[in-house]
Write a protein that holds these residues in place. Structure first.
Motif, PDB file in Angstrom:
ATOM      1  N   GLU A 933       0.647  -1.142   0.071  1.00 29.98           N
ATOM      2  CA  GLU A 933       0.201  -0.083   0.051  1.00 29.98           C
ATOM      3  C   GLU A 933       0.581   0.923  -0.274  1.00 29.98           C
ATOM      4  N   ALA A 934       2.417   0.902   0.579  1.00 29.50           N
ATOM      5  CA  ALA A 934       2.920   2.667   0.411  1.00 29.50           C
ATOM      6  C   ALA A 934       3.741   2.193  -0.738  1.00 29.50           C
ATOM      7  N   VAL A 935       4.109   1.326  -0.946  1.00 31.45           N
ATOM      8  CA  VAL A 935       4.562   1.443  -2.498  1.00 31.45           C
ATOM      9  C   VAL A 935       3.713   1.588  -3.515  1.00 31.45           C
ATOM     10  N   GLU A 936       2.518   1.677  -3.496  1.00 31.12           N
ATOM     11  CA  GLU A 936       1.724   2.274  -4.291  1.00 31.12           C
ATOM     12  C   GLU A 936       1.462   3.512  -3.922  1.00 31.12           C
ATOM     13  N   ARG A 937       1.324   4.404  -2.717  1.00 31.22           N
ATOM     14  CA  ARG A 937       1.269   6.028  -2.690  1.00 31.22           C
ATOM     15  C   ARG A 937       2.536   6.104  -3.209  1.00 31.22           C
ATOM     16  N   ALA A 938       3.706   5.998  -3.269  1.00 32.91           N
ATOM     17  CA  ALA A 938       4.381   6.331  -3.814  1.00 32.91           C
ATOM     18  C   ALA A 938       4.594   6.470  -5.248  1.00 32.91           C
ATOM     19  N   ILE A 939       4.067   5.616  -5.640  1.00 31.76           N
ATOM     20  CA  ILE A 939       3.987   5.685  -7.682  1.00 31.76           C
ATOM     21  C   ILE A 939       2.966   6.358  -7.256  1.00 31.76           C
ATOM     22  N   LEU A 940       2.115   6.844  -7.124  1.00 24.98           N
ATOM     23  CA  LEU A 940       1.417   8.160  -7.337  1.00 24.98           C
ATOM     24  C   LEU A 940       2.297   9.135  -6.894  1.00 24.98           C
ATOM     25  N   GLU A 941       2.773   9.438  -6.709  1.00 26.42           N
ATOM     26  CA  GLU A 941       3.611  10.664  -6.164  1.00 26.42           C
ATOM     27  C   GLU A 941       4.472  10.732  -7.393  1.00 26.42           C
ATOM     28  N   ASN A 942       4.960   9.048  -7.613  1.00 23.75           N
ATOM     29  CA  ASN A 942       6.269   9.591  -8.873  1.00 23.75           C
ATOM     30  C   ASN A 942       6.170   8.363  -9.655  1.00 23.75           C
ATOM     31  N   PRO A 943       4.717   8.086 -10.573  1.00 24.62           N
ATOM     32  CA  PRO A 943       4.889   6.990 -12.089  1.00 24.62           C
ATOM     33  C   PRO A 943       5.932   6.549 -12.126  1.00 24.62           C
ATOM     34  N   ASP A 944       6.688   7.442 -12.434  1.00 19.94           N
ATOM     35  CA  ASP A 944       8.326   6.861 -13.295  1.00 19.94           C
ATOM     36  C   ASP A 944       8.512   5.391 -12.135  1.00 19.94           C
ATOM     37  N   TRP A 945       8.272   5.639 -11.155  1.00 15.01           N
ATOM     38  CA  TRP A 945       8.478   3.762 -10.570  1.00 15.01           C
ATOM     39  C   TRP A 945       7.799   2.504 -10.465  1.00 15.01           C
ATOM     40  N   LYS A 946       6.389   3.013 -11.584  1.00 13.21           N
ATOM     41  CA  LYS A 946       5.862   1.956 -11.651  1.00 13.21           C
ATOM     42  C   LYS A 946       6.382   0.721 -12.701  1.00 13.21           C
ATOM     43  N   LEU A 947       7.216   0.556 -13.296  1.00 13.51           N
ATOM     44  CA  LEU A 947       7.906  -0.658 -13.319  1.00 13.51           C
ATOM     45  C   LEU A 947       8.997  -1.185 -12.182  1.00 13.51           C
ATOM     46  N   HIS A 948       9.157  -0.416 -11.427  1.00 10.71           N
ATOM     47  CA  HIS A 948       9.974  -1.537  -9.360  1.00 10.71           C
ATOM     48  C   HIS A 948       8.825  -1.127  -8.954  1.00 10.71           C
ATOM     49  N   ARG A 949       7.494  -1.430  -9.197  1.00 12.93           N
ATOM     50  CA  ARG A 949       6.437  -1.805  -7.449  1.00 12.93           C
ATOM     51  C   ARG A 949       6.493  -3.476  -7.517  1.00 12.93           C
ATOM     52  N   ILE A 950       6.776  -4.274  -8.395  1.00 17.10           N
ATOM     53  CA  ILE A 950       7.293  -5.733  -7.709  1.00 17.10           C
ATOM     54  C   ILE A 950       8.361  -5.734  -7.043  1.00 17.10           C
ATOM     55  N   PRO A 951       9.877  -5.230  -7.355  1.00 16.67           N
ATOM     56  CA  PRO A 951      11.229  -5.432  -7.371  1.00 16.67           C
ATOM     57  C   PRO A 951      11.543  -4.360  -5.728  1.00 16.67           C
ATOM     58  N   LEU A 952      10.648  -3.668  -5.968  1.00 20.33           N
ATOM     59  CA  LEU A 952      10.265  -2.840  -4.619  1.00 20.33           C
ATOM     60  C   LEU A 952      10.081  -3.378  -3.790  1.00 20.33           C
ATOM     61  N   ALA A 953       9.029  -3.810  -3.034  1.00 15.29           N
ATOM     62  CA  ALA A 953       8.386  -4.266  -2.425  1.00 15.29           C
ATOM     63  C   ALA A 953       8.772  -5.390  -1.991  1.00 15.29           C
ATOM     64  N   ARG A 954       9.604  -6.948  -3.228  1.00 13.14           N
ATOM     65  CA  ARG A 954      10.323  -7.739  -2.661  1.00 13.14           C
ATOM     66  C   ARG A 954      11.971  -7.452  -2.305  1.00 13.14           C
ATOM     67  N   LYS A 955      11.672  -5.966  -1.855  1.00 17.95           N
ATOM     68  CA  LYS A 955      13.544  -6.065  -1.443  1.00 17.95           C
ATOM     69  C   LYS A 955      13.262  -5.015   0.253  1.00 17.95           C
ATOM     70  N   GLU A 990      16.657   5.085  -3.910  1.00 22.90           N
ATOM     71  CA  GLU A 990      15.430   6.545  -3.378  1.00 22.90           C
ATOM     72  C   GLU A 990      14.099   6.420  -3.176  1.00 22.90           C
ATOM     73  N   PRO A 991      13.550   4.816  -4.430  1.00 19.13           N
ATOM     74  CA  PRO A 991      12.064   4.872  -3.688  1.00 19.13           C
ATOM     75  C   PRO A 991      12.145   4.046  -2.343  1.00 19.13           C
ATOM     76  N   ILE A 992      13.427   3.828  -1.764  1.00 17.02           N
ATOM     77  CA  ILE A 992      13.527   2.206  -0.677  1.00 17.02           C
ATOM     78  C   ILE A 992      13.172   3.317   0.581  1.00 17.02           C
ATOM     79  N   GLU A 993      14.033   4.128  -0.071  1.00 17.40           N
ATOM     80  CA  GLU A 993      14.130   5.814   0.965  1.00 17.40           C
ATOM     81  C   GLU A 993      12.410   6.334   1.296  1.00 17.40           C
ATOM     82  N   VAL A 994      12.199   6.759   0.368  1.00 15.17           N
ATOM     83  CA  VAL A 994      10.775   7.108   0.362  1.00 15.17           C
ATOM     84  C   VAL A 994       9.742   6.438   1.331  1.00 15.17           C
ATOM     85  N   VAL A 995       9.598   5.001   0.524  1.00 12.48           N
ATOM     86  CA  VAL A 995       8.680   3.926   1.712  1.00 12.48           C
ATOM     87  C   VAL A 995       8.955   3.711   2.830  1.00 12.48           C
TER      88      VAL A 995
END
Length: 1171
Positions: A933-955, A990-995
């Motif tokens: 859910e936090a990753v989804e909110r981060a992607i809404l703020e930064n759409p460029d991270w959409k392709l990294h949704r699954i790897p980001l959550a897994r990490k 960067e996405p990890i620190e934001v989330v």
């Protein structure tokens, strides 16, 4: 020429009258029967070890018959003269007068004669009759005996040389001869040793004069050889051989000094020298030629060889005979070829051939008299080598006569190459009739060639030396090829490599295979499967030897191999079916240990190096490797390739099936049209590593996890109702793919899946079709999860089930490729929690306490627990939860369980089961939902991270798995602190620190969100026939003080209820009950009717007065009251009287009574003393 003496001479002497008597004849015959001497141990002062003579022949000769010649100038054997002289006397043992008168004089004359001879021992034998010895020994005499007188007169050197023989005619007692035979043995050895010492001194003296003028090697040879013949006569064959070896060394020294004045020419061949038996010493007068200084080196070497071989044969060392002859013929043959112009044509070949065969015949003659046993294989091998040496001479003679071609294998016998225009040599001087006849007729020559070769093959086979036998088979095949017998030659050439390969005889295998290919070509046979196998086997030997075993010029090898390769390509294209060939070393496949994800589509790439050991390119169709995982996981990587150049070719193979983990390199395969070259890379303890394969462990290949690939997972369904048909939740994740079609099937041992009863659990519109064992889906969108609920058979007897999933799917990006997944998933069939219940009856109310605990190490989050009534209407049934509705989410840990209490009210017994509904989820599931859910909110703020949704959550989940310190804080406040930090070069830093910052501000919501699971557990309301409430009431006022020892009036009140019985009719019944007040002997003394019976009725009351006396002061509980039902009259259950079940609760169970100490006054009188 006479051979050396084979027995030791022992002379005997006595009076003429006795020697001509019958008594001596009998004695002599008996003595000869005790011979030869056996097991003689000779310990010489000049030799370090003891020599054992197993058997020594002794010749008994009359001394008068031995000629007393002057010493010869020609040294002879030491055994030519007697080593021991025996004088026999026969006078009675007590007849001293006769001894003094005649016998003593006779002994003196004989003694003077024999002691004048050098290196001879003497012995006096006194023969007495057995009866006279018994008489003379019957009384004591002071005069002594004849034997004593003889010893006193002649034993002057303190050595016992007199022995007595008790003789009785007609008997042959070995014990009577024991002492004499011992003296005989000692005398022979003593004389022999002294003779040897003297002769060795003469040899040393002669050898020391070799640099002086007049010294002659031949004379020295005859002198030292006399030692060898002496040792031979004593059966000391090893010592004799040492002498001949020393003579050989001396000869080589003379040869080195080029001082051959004592010899004739190197060879003066006589007409039969090329065919005479090699090991015969009687074919020439060798000793006379040596003494005359006229022997040729050729004859001298043959004589020494013959003597050595004879000694080796006598010592049963026939294998060494064969080796010695073979070495001599080869070495001296080369020496004779140096003077080939001075000897008759083809003399050397005829001599070696005849000598080798005659030596084999002589060895067979010697071998027939010897028990070889374990030495027989080596003996056969030695004879086979001699026959092969003779056969090699037939190669030379056949090439000379042009019966055989001047090419391998026949030309390998030539020491020097033969000019092409050389004129044939004459064979007229060959005296061997068999060989001469064969050289005059080609067919006769071939028959002789085959005969000698087969004899050698047979002996090699008997000796176990298969390599040499198979090599000779190859020469017979070459002969068949030369004679135009192509079928026979081809059959032999095709069969031989199979015998060479297991023994790594690469050179022979290569030659035979190349000959097979040439013969196949010459015969014009079709290039079928058999030809392909032969060619591949030839390439195999070429690769293993690096081409060094190929007998063609280096510059022609590439052209030759290239031609064969093109022929192979043509042949395999004409096959009607695939032909497999395992583990070919011409091509080697090396696989990278890490695969690379494609990232644009499902699948991965694997780098492979293919090494081509052939000197030419190879046209192929495909390269593939197979990786294996757990259970039935198989993944094939392929690459379409057209050409493999010499050396190493780098290829990138692709596998369209998504997979991840570590896999074992199972096999590799290279296809050349219809030909499949296959290699097995798996190493196990049951199979052997091929000889060409590199040693090492199994190869592991790691494939990274592609988080965006198509995947199938299994979960427990969102609702689990115990007692209802079970089901399974299949989650299909499409990842990056728009799936056109997907079909899958499930299988598990002892489990049946109802594919036709599948239901869709998601809101995504998907077309589906089912068969009894397969489910098909179409038009699945990308980046979605489709959940299917599939019923299955009962699995309550299993803790978990292993489900095999077979999935086939095609994507919109690559509709022509059908990807197949073979997955294995394990899913638990047990609930993550266990539930225990405790029931408390209170009149017409029932309180049920449910204790929920986790069955694993994981935490379980419970949002709600409800006890639901049955679906049917139950009159008067009410269920009340005894906890606040705002209790919130409860966390169940392995150390802390959760408790839920419910009150049940009813108008009567409840027969239908209730349902306990628990809403829960695992802490991991909740945290994963919060992170996603936090990753989804981060992607809404930064759409460029959409392709990294699954790897980001897994990490982020992986970071949480490394440290559990966040669990306690999250359970209290909901704040989620991610431990650790990503690497500086991590693309997701960067996405990890934001989330992480978002999660640190997370709070538990008032209403549960996210996925939850429900469990429905049926709960039966228990039956209780009698519920009794016991109460002890004190009859005093509440504020009245109570003291220890004070009688306290009380009343026991028992109220009974039949509300929870089996039926509503139970209220009309009566039960006989028994009560018993607990004995508390440390606190209370109970007086009154504290034990008795009463009749219980529904809503009835029973009252009994009691008196309590506190035994000491303090705060005490009141005694408990036990109430039991008595057996029912006329009611029998399972063979015994039925007893109603009863539950008793203590109404006063929580009450305590304060007992004060008893008050009083005492007077004491104290004496103060007098004044």
């Amino acid at each position: 020429m006479a051979g050396p003496k084979k027995s030791v001479i022992v002379s005997y002497s006595s009076t003429q009258s006795f020697l001509s008597s019958s008594s001596w004849t009998q004695i002599l015959q008996t003595l000869n029967s005790q011979l030869p001497l056996r097991n003689i141990h000779w310990k010489s002062a000049s030799r370090p070890s003891i020599r054992t003579i197993h058997e020594l022949d002794v010749s008994l000769v009359n001394l008068d018959t031995i000629r007393d010649e002057h010493t010869s100038q020609i040294p002879t054997t030491l055994l030519e003269r007697p080593l021991l002289n025996i004088y026999v006397i026969t006078c009675e043992n007590n007849d001293l007068e006769a001894y003094r008168a005649t016998v003593k004089k006779q002994i003196k004359e004989w003694h003077a004669t024999v002691t004048s001879r050098k290196n001879q021992e003497w012995l006096i034998l006194h023969v007495v009759r057995a009866d006279t010895r018994a008489q003379s020994g019957a009384f004591f005499t002071l005069k002594g005996s004849v034997l004593d007188k003889v010893r006193a007169d002649f034993n002057t050197d303190k050595r016992e040389r007199c022995v007595q023989l008790v003789w009785s005619a007609g008997t042959n007692n070995p014990a009577a001869w024991a002492e004499f035979l011992n003296k005989l043995r000692d005398g022979v050895l003593s004389a022999f040793e002294s003779a040897v010492i003297q002769r060795e001194e003469e040899v040393r003296r002669s050898e020391g004069q070799r640099q002086m003028p007049g010294w002659n090697f031949c004379t020295f040879f005859i002198l030292k050889e006399s030692l060898a013949t002496s040792f031979e006569g004593m059966t000391l064959y090893d010592d004799a051989l040492v002498v001949y070896e020393e003579l050989e060394v001396s000869f080589y020294q003379v040869l080195k000094e080029k001082n051959l004045s004592w010899f004739g020419t190197l060879i003066t061949p006589s007409p039969t020298d090329d065919s005479a038996p090699l090991l015969s010493i009687s074919k020439k007068t060798y000793r006379e030629l040596i003494l005359a200084n006229n022997i040729s080196v050729f004859d001298f070497r043959i004589y020494v060889l013959s003597r050595q071989c004879e000694l080796l044969a006598n010592a049963s060392r026939l294998t060494e005979v064969c080796k010695k002859v073979g070495v001599f013929l080869s070495a001296f043959g080369r020496r004779l070829r140096e003077i080939e112009s001075e000897i008759p044509p083809l003399f050397v070949e005829s001599w070696i051939y005849s000598s080798a065969l005659s030596a084999v015949d002589q060895c067979d003659t010697w071998g027939s008299k010897v028990d070889l046993d374990a030495k027989r294989p080596a003996f056969n091998a030695g004879k086979a080598e001699l026959l092969e040496l003779g056969r090699n001479q037939l190669d030379v003679l056949g090439i000379e006569k042009q019966y055989l071609p001047c090419k391998p294998p026949f030309s390998s016998a030539l020491l020097v190459s033969r000019p092409e225009n050389a004129q044939p040599k004459s064979t007229e001087s060959i005296s061997n009739p068999q060989l001469s006849t064969a050289l005059k007729d080609q067919d006769t020559f071939y028959d002789l060639y085959i005969l000698i070769t087969n004899r050698a093959i047979d002996l090699y086979a008997k000796s176990g030396r298969r390599k040499f036998a198979l090599k000779l088979h190859g020469s017979l095949a070459a002969l068949d090829l030369h004679r135009g017998r192509l079928d026979n030659a081809l059959t032999t050439y095709n069969s031989l490599p199979a015998h060479y390969a297991p023994h790594s005889w690469t050179s022979l295998e290569s030659i035979m295979l190349s000959r097979a290919l040439e013969t196949h070509e010459t015969a014009g046979k079709p290039k079928d499967r058999e030809w392909i196998h032969v060619l591949l086997a030839f390439f195999k030997t070429y690769a293993e030897s690096g081409g060094t075993e190929l007998l063609i010029p280096r510059e022609s090898k590439g052209v030759y191999i290239s031609q064969l390769t093109r022929s192979l390509e043509t042949a395999v294209s004409d096959l009607d079916s695939d032909l497999s060939y395992p583990d070919h070393p011409a091509l080697k496949v090396q696989v990278s240990s890490v695969a690379i994800l494609d990232e644009s589509r499902d699948g991965s790439h694997l780098e492979v190096n293919v090494h081509n050991s052939l000197p030419c390119p190879i046209s192929i169709s495909e390269v593939s490797i197979l990786l294996t995982g757990r259970d039935l996981e198989r993944f094939r990587f392929t690459s379409a390739t057209e050409l493999l150049s010499p050396g190493t070719t780098n290829l990138k193979l692709f596998c369209p099936t998504p997979c991840h983990g570590s896999f074992l390199l199972d096999s590799s395969e290279i296809r050349m049209k219809r030909l499949l070259l296959q290699w097995s890379h798996r190493r196990t303890s049951h199979n052997k590593t091929p000889r060409h394969a590199a040693k090492g462990n199994n190869v592991l290949v790691r494939i990274p996890h592609d988080l965006l690939a198509f995947d199938v997972r299994l979960r427990q369904p969102p609702l689990v109702a115990l007692g209802a048909p079970p089901s399974l939740l299949v989650v299909i994740s499409t990842g990056r793919n728009e799936v056109l079609h997907a079909s899958f099937s499930l299988s598990a041992p002892s489990v049946n899946f109802d594919c036709q009863g599948v239901t869709l659990s998601t809101s995504i519109a998907v077309y589906r079709s089912t068969t009894p064992d397969r489910i098909s889906l179409q038009d699945l969108p990308a980046d979605k999860e489709i959940e299917l609920l599939i019923p299955h058979s009962d699995v309550s007897s299993f803790h978990s089930i292993k489900v095999s999933i077979e999935v086939d799917y095609t994507t919109a990006l690559e509709p022509s490729i059908t990807r197949s997944l073979r997955l294995t998933r394990v899913i638990s069939t047990t609930l993550p929690v266990s539930v225990n219940v405790e029931d408390f009856f209170r009149g017409d109310k029932l309180f049920s306490k449910f204790i929920v605990s986790t069955l694993s190490h994981q935490h379980v989050r419970i949002s709600n627990a409800r006890l639901e009534p049955p679906d049917t209407e139950s009159s008067g049934l009410k269920i009340l939860a005894c906890s606040s509705s705002k209790r919130g989410i409860i966390t169940v840990t392995p150390a802390q369980a959760a408790q839920f209490l419910f009150q049940i009210n009813s108008n009567g017994p409840v027969r239908e089961a209730l349902s306990l509904d628990i809403t829960y989820r695992m802490l991991r599931e909740e945290v994963e939902f919060v992170v996603e859910e936090a990753v989804e909110r981060a992607i809404l703020e930064n759409p460029d991270w959409k392709l990294h949704r699954i790897p980001l959550a897994r990490k982020l989940i992986q970071m949480l798995e490394t440290d559990a310190s966040w669990v306690e804080i999250y359970g209290i406040s909901g704040e989620l602190y991610i431990p650790g930090s990503p690497a500086p070069d991590d693309a997701l830093r960067e996405p990890i620190e934001v989330v992480k910052k978002m999660l640190q501000t997370h709070q538990h919501s008032d209403t549960p969100t996210g996925p939850w699971h429900d469990i429905k557990i049926p709960v039966d309301v228990p039956i209780m026939n009698i519920v009794a409430a016991a109460q002890i009431k004190l009859s005093t006022q509440r504020d009245t003080a109570l003291y220890a020892g004070q009688p306290i009036p009380a009343t026991l009140v028992v109220r009974s209820s039949f509300h929870w019985g089996t039926s509503s009719n139970d209220k009309e019944r009566q039960y006989m009950m028994q009560y018993d007040v607990e004995e508390m002997v440390k606190e209370w003394l109970v007086s009154g009717k504290k034990r008795g019976t009463f009749v219980a009725t529904d809503a009835g009351t029973f009252i009994v007065p009691l008196t309590l006396v506190a035994l000491h002061h303090g705060e005490f509980k009141l005694p408990k009251v036990m109430i039991n039902a008595l057996p029912l009259a006329n009611v029998v259950t399972m063979g015994s009287m039925a007893i109603p079940n009863t539950e008793t609760y203590q109404v006063h169970g929580a009450e305590k009574v304060l007992i004060s100490p008893r008050g009083g006054r005492s007077t004491f009188v104290l004496g103060m003393g007098s004044t």
